[in-house]
Design an enzyme around this catalytic site. Structure first.
Site, mmCIF file in Angstrom:
data_model
loop_
_atom_site.group_PDB
_atom_site.id
_atom_site.type_symbol
_atom_site.label_atom_id
_atom_site.label_comp_id
_atom_site.label_asym_id
_atom_site.label_seq_id
_atom_site.Cartn_x
_atom_site.Cartn_y
_atom_site.Cartn_z
ATOM 1 C CG ASN A 8 -33.751 -56.273 78.184
ATOM 2 O OD1 ASN A 8 -33.938 -55.569 77.188
ATOM 3 N ND2 ASN A 8 -32.680 -56.146 78.948
ATOM 4 N NE ARG A 89 -33.187 -51.939 79.566
ATOM 5 C CZ ARG A 89 -32.039 -51.979 78.903
ATOM 6 N NH1 ARG A 89 -31.678 -53.066 78.244
ATOM 7 N NH2 ARG A 89 -31.238 -50.935 78.899
ATOM 8 C CG HIS A 177 -27.750 -48.310 81.606
ATOM 9 N ND1 HIS A 177 -26.528 -47.835 81.164
ATOM 10 C CD2 HIS A 177 -28.049 -49.362 80.804
ATOM 11 C CE1 HIS A 177 -26.106 -48.567 80.154
ATOM 12 N NE2 HIS A 177 -27.012 -49.496 79.899
ATOM 13 N NE ARG A 247 -24.225 -48.975 73.043
ATOM 14 C CZ ARG A 247 -25.152 -49.144 73.993
ATOM 15 N NH1 ARG A 247 -25.682 -48.101 74.598
ATOM 16 N NH2 ARG A 247 -25.554 -50.350 74.313
ATOM 17 C CD GLU A 406 -30.232 -53.439 84.118
ATOM 18 O OE1 GLU A 406 -29.448 -54.407 84.005
ATOM 19 O OE2 GLU A 406 -30.287 -52.522 83.289
#
Ligand SMILES: Nc1ncnc2c1ncn2[C@@H]1O[C@H](COP(=O)(O)OP(=O)(O)O)[C@@H](O)[C@H]1O
Ligand SMILES: CC(=O)OP(=O)(O)O
Ligand SMILES: [Mg+2]
Length: 419
Positions: A8, A89, A177, A247, A406
């Site tokens: 990732n 990813r 996601h 964010r 993940e």
């Protein structure tokens, strides 16, 4: 035992895990941080042992070479661990990718072509793939964060802006996601408490209405109907939607024009403001939920407001998704905050009893690495007998905590394409 190395690549970090997709165990994993800065750091973990190295890491190539060295020195040796493929990813797949793909030169070119849509994420993903293909002579698979949402209903995916302009520039809601939302919603669908609830109500699994809250540093919500994503909170980029660590999530786009025209900020200033200096950090001074809740407990007003804004946004989205789905059967919390912060879970459903949502304080406070129910009511094992709704009463929804994984999801999808 075939294993998969999952990578990732972030803008300044490289997270990795060596996964045995058969058993679901991670044999080793770690993170290289502050790539490109003066002071880099690698943390490699295997069999409960941790190796930490502090040294400058010039670029992603150096980072991956360092990781491969650590596998040889601290173990497990990749060769002996039977590595058969690398799973990457990739954050933005645009409309080009709705499923994982085996990487070839065309795939790399397509991921690079998507950089304008994901300037913060895809450049690192491209570099990560290029370097890994050079160093590891096994099949490479790209797994896209957007794939689970490729099939969103048009009414959910479309922004109400001039259609021609939107089409010209690829402006639509993509969602992110997705690997996590898919992994978690699939686990929920086969959980005994959920299958028992559906059976008790005499319902087909295709009618299962789920809301999943992935609350990590980045955070997003999804509405899933019978396994299909029908709505999600992130949009063209991973900036829209929930309040996150740094964010803003949803803002009036008019704020951007105001800051550009009257505030003297540049486009890059506003980009940095909304992506890196907003959210919990911008309001409460810290982006880590553990620190934020500590500040709240100590009576810090700014931190309290940050948490209130975060929770208000969550409740708003859960309510909106109840409307999208026509009710909620299961609300699930996942990722770092969702799995660990009981105060966030309690706050997110506070006042949502009218949707059948509530948490049991003792269950909510309990800690476990297993998927579990935290709403009041009977245990999963005897749900079938007692979950039958009273005549005229809405069946209470289940509230669950389900750890996401993940890396395992990427490893499984990688093996499925290469094994
Ligand atoms: N015990 C905990 N209590 C509250 N928040 C936690 C806890 N453990 C981790 N978190 C929060 O989880 C967030 C990171 O989530 P994670 O899913 O690891 O993020 P990402 O993968 O997006 O980097 C951080 O805000 C961190 O504070
Ligand atoms: C897409 C996205 O927001 O990813 P992350 O949560 O890893 O930043
Ligand atoms: Mg994560």
């Amino acid at each position: 035992m075939p294993t998969v190395l999952v990578l990732n690549s972030g803008s300044s970090s490289l997270k990795y895990q060596l996964v045995d997709p058969g058993s679901g165990t991670a044999l080793a994993g770690g993170i290289v941080e502050r790539i490109g800065e003066d002071t880099g750091r690698v943390r490699h973990e295997t069999r409960g042992q941790e190796v930490v190295r502090e040294r400058p890491v010039a670029d992603h190539g150096t980072a991956l070479r360092l990781v491969l060295e650590l596998f040889e020195e601290a173990g497990p040796s990749l060769r002996e661990a039977g590595i058969v493929a690398v799973g990457h990813r990739v954050v933005h797949g645009g409309t080009s990718f709705s499923a994982p793909v085996v990487v070839d030169d065309d795939v790399v070119a397509a991921v690079r072509a998507l950089i304008p849509l994901a300037p913060l994420h895809n450049p690192a993903n491209v570099t990560g793939i290029e370097v890994a293909r050079e160093l590891l002579d096994v099949p490479h698979v790209a797994v896209f964060d957007t794939a689970f949402f490729a099939d969103l209903p048009p009414a959910a995916a479309t922004y109400a802006i001039d259609a021609k302009t939107a089409a010209e520039h690829g402006v639509r809601r993509y969602g992110f996601h997705g690997t996590s939302h898919q992994f978690v919603s699939s686990a929920v669908a086969i959980h005994p408490a959920v299958t028992a609830k559906l059976a008790a109500e005499g319902r087909d699994p295709r009618t299962l209405r789920q809301v999943v809250l992935h609350l990590g540093n980045g955070a997003s919500a999804s509405a899933v109907l019978g396994g299909r994503a029908v709505e999600t909170s992130m949009g063209l980029t991973p900036l829209e939607g929930l309040v996150m660590g740094t964010r803003s999530g949803d803002v009036d786009p008019g704020i951007v024009f105001h800051l550009l025209r009257s505030g003297g900020l540049t486009v890059d200033d506003v980009d940095t403001l909304l992506n890196k200096r907003s959210g919990l950090l911008g309001l409460g001074g810290v982006n880590d939920m553990r620190e934020l809740t500590r500040l709240v407990a100590a009576g810090d007003d700014a931190a309290r407001l940050a948490l209130d804004v975060y929770l208000h946004r969550l409740r708003k989205y859960v309510g909106a998704y109840a409307a999208v789905l026509g009710g909620i059967d299961v609300l699930t919390f996942t990722a770092g905050v969702g799995e660990n912060a009981a105060v966030v879970r309690a706050g997110a459903v506070d006042g949502l009893g009218f949707l059948g949502l509530a948490v049991d304080p003792a269950r909510n406070a309990a800690r476990s690495r297993e998927a579990r129910v935290i709403s009041p009511g009977p245990d999963a094992a005897d749900t079938a007998d007692t979950a039958r709704p009273r005549p005229g009463a809405a069946a209470p929804a289940l509230v669950m905590v389900v750890p996401t994984n993940e890396e395992l999801a990427i490893a499984r999808q990688t093996i499925a394409l290469t094994g």
